[in-house]
Scaffold this active site. Sequence first.
Site, short mmCIF file in Angstrom:
data_model
loop_
_atom_site.label_atom_id
_atom_site.label_comp_id
_atom_site.label_asym_id
_atom_site.label_seq_id
_atom_site.Cartn_x
_atom_site.Cartn_y
_atom_site.Cartn_z
N MET A 169 77.62 119.83 18.13
CA MET A 169 78.99 120.16 17.78
C MET A 169 79.48 119.29 16.62
SD MET A 169 81.16 122.42 18.45
CE MET A 169 81.30 123.15 20.08
N PHE B 120 87.02 84.87 36.68
CA PHE B 120 85.76 85.59 36.49
C PHE B 120 85.92 87.04 36.93
CE2 PHE B 120 81.58 86.96 38.24
CZ PHE B 120 80.94 87.06 37.02
N GLN B 121 85.51 87.95 36.09
CA GLN B 121 85.61 89.40 36.33
C GLN B 121 87.04 89.84 36.62
OE1 GLN B 121 82.46 90.51 39.12
NE2 GLN B 121 81.09 90.81 37.39
N GLU C 137 79.45 102.50 36.92
CA GLU C 137 80.71 102.92 37.53
C GLU C 137 81.28 104.20 36.91
OE1 GLU C 137 80.00 99.79 36.70
OE2 GLU C 137 80.42 98.47 38.40
N LYS D 159 90.78 90.32 46.47
CA LYS D 159 89.76 89.99 47.46
C LYS D 159 90.36 89.33 48.71
CE LYS D 159 85.06 88.16 47.59
NZ LYS D 159 84.03 87.41 46.85
#
Lengths: 632, 172
Positions: free
Chosen positions: A530, A166-167, A104, A216
């Site tokens: 760097m 969940f999630q 993502e 949802k």
Amino acid sequence: MTRRDDCRVGSVSLESAWPAEMLVSGADPPMEAGFLKRPFGGRAPEYEEECVVSEERSGANILVESLVRQGVEFVFGYPGGAVLPIYDALFGDERLRHILVRHEAGAAHAAEGYARSTGKPGVVLVTSGPGATNAVTGIADAFLDSIPLVVITGQVPTALIGSDAFQEADTVGISRHCTKHNYLVKDPADLAATIDEAFQIATTGRPGPVLIDIPKDVQIATAPWTDAPAQRRNRYSPPTLGGADEIAQAIDMIASAKAPVLYTGGGIINSGLRATQLLRELQEKTGAPVTSTLMGLGAFPADHADWLGMLGMHGTYEANLAMNQADLIVCLGARFDDRVTGRLDAFAPNSKKIHVDIDRSSINKTVQVDLPIVGDCASVIEQILEGWGSRKPQDLSAWKARIDGWREKKSLSFPLSKEAIMPQLAIQRLFELTRDKDPVISTEVGQHQMWAAQHFHFFGPNKWLTSGGLGTMGYGLPAAIGAQCGNPDSLVIDIAGDASIQMNIQEMGTATQYRLPVKVFILNNEWMGMVRQWQELTYESRYSNSYSDSLPDFVKLAEAYGWKGIRIENESQLDAGIKAMIEHDGPVIVDCLVAKESNCFPMIPSGASHTEMILYGDTVAGTMDDEAKALV
Amino acid sequence: MMHIKHEAEERHVLTVTVDNEAGILAKIAGLFTARGYNIDSLTVADITENHSVSRITIVTHGPPSQIDQIHAQLERLVPVHKVVDLTEVGPYVQRELALVKVAGVGEKRVEALRIADVFRAKPVDTTTGSFIFELTGAPDKIDTFVTLMRELGLVEVGRTGIVAMIRGAEEA
């Protein structure tokens, strides 16, 4: 049920129904079987005539229709449990092209690259929980660099919010301070208006990311939908025009300056093509030399006689000295970032300062200015030009002569090496050999980024995509992918380092899937260059964890993903390797082995002023006092 | 050696008019935390008949440049309609309400009641051994009252934080 399992079926059959080579070539993919049976899965064009009939539609369908109405072409996303209704609504809908990323973070950066290179907002679609948290880095990146994004995240059903489902993650809470605005939509009836407002907020004023969290059940529940624009509160109306008094004062200040500098930033690019044209006019009228921040490169052509190059920590000697010695600094769409100012109490000590910015909070944040003008760069420059009339600027020849003296230092020169390719030389050759193609360049973050900013030159806006504010390693490859989607006929090159490229290297699969011919040009010095450079300057060369051990074989990796891999090991292969990269009609990784110990100069060390630049790296090893070490 | 430096600070009272939508208070409180600003007190309630607009009164302190940034950063939030720095704009009235519980018997109890009368604090609950006083006023009046009650059996204090308004006929 895992996020990755429950999404496979839909996306695989979608992609198999769309021949990959058609996806970015402009050809419409064929309708897939069963397409017409779907209730709202995409209507035939003749049905779209002016029907304002209200009908019940699911939240997911309202979202898709609203995105289409906003003119969205590409959605960068990754499916998962909490966005399955939206993915189902996208199934077979040929009006939106979904680019399936591999992580993502890649979706958010790809949307940034698309936005920066096209001037249109980038759209991201990810699931709840890990989908949203993975996207946060890209959202924060877009926030600091003022890139317009609309990020759609799935959320657990409203009844489960707050139950550690969940999630589940508090996406609105997590993204609160790295979005310009965010929403949790709890009723599908609010969706259309929310999406319309989100696009307005993302793209107007100081652009930025706007997040819409959609549970949802809200995606499944229905609400009335009409084709008429949604009723929306008109509460966001940023100022565009500067005040007449301030404009008049600005004109007087510019006209009487004997040593002026135009200090430009990403705001010019965000303000659009017109702003870059007006900037040229302003420069012609006033004769003032122009410098730019990292984010503003391309707003002013690099081959102009009055171009000073980039300013700041790795800017040119002439740009920084001009800022230090100027009697007037006209800041246009830049924000006096710490990379630009160096030590604040020594920054441009004898100058008056005008600051034009559309965001009032950028003014007087770090540097106190004499004349703030809140407004859009293009509009304000236009106002200044209108009021300028037939004035003549002061004679700037003495000022320009001093600047020419500083140019004599040739601060971007570097020692050539017989043994190894100097990274600066590699960028110079890349620039020369691609110049006629007007390429879009993205970068990762580190030495290679600064070398690209110094040695690649830009002549127009929207060609330079880099993570300036947040400094996100892993930005470049997904940004190049997004830019290639928006500019299918352009040569898009990610200039990368061996460490940065590994941060989102999984996105190679995305380029393969959609036949995106992006080029990745790695300056491979086997270091986090760097970090090593700072350790050399500040920590007596104690190279704590900055060596890139166990690097993959980038050529074999390219081949494993179906890309072409090219290795350049010495200077005699450099031009041929770059040409082979350009000529290959597909994605390419170039693993360019460069001098391992090169450092990026000139440099203003942290805590130093513009007059204390380190040139050519003649004094590189040492330490610093704690005050300097504490600075970023 | 390095030490953290501090700048001279000022107290400012800001009123913020906002859309009364979910998360707005978290946005504002979070903005103060995220950018390292101070909140001394914050009060909020909706002020329109249809509950669509709320007014937030924030008392903060910081160096003048930071106060200006707070003002600008608040204005940058989309649901924020208007920010007024009352300290900057001119004379204003500020009021705070406190509930003060005092327990004691005998002379201390009588003295508490006497002082309450002086401060125009109203007993809103009483038992044979305690009072709860309701008191409104500027914060320093409440501070003084609480200090006096401390000697007379102070049990607990609840304060609302201030609401404030510019003096005169005009809207700020």
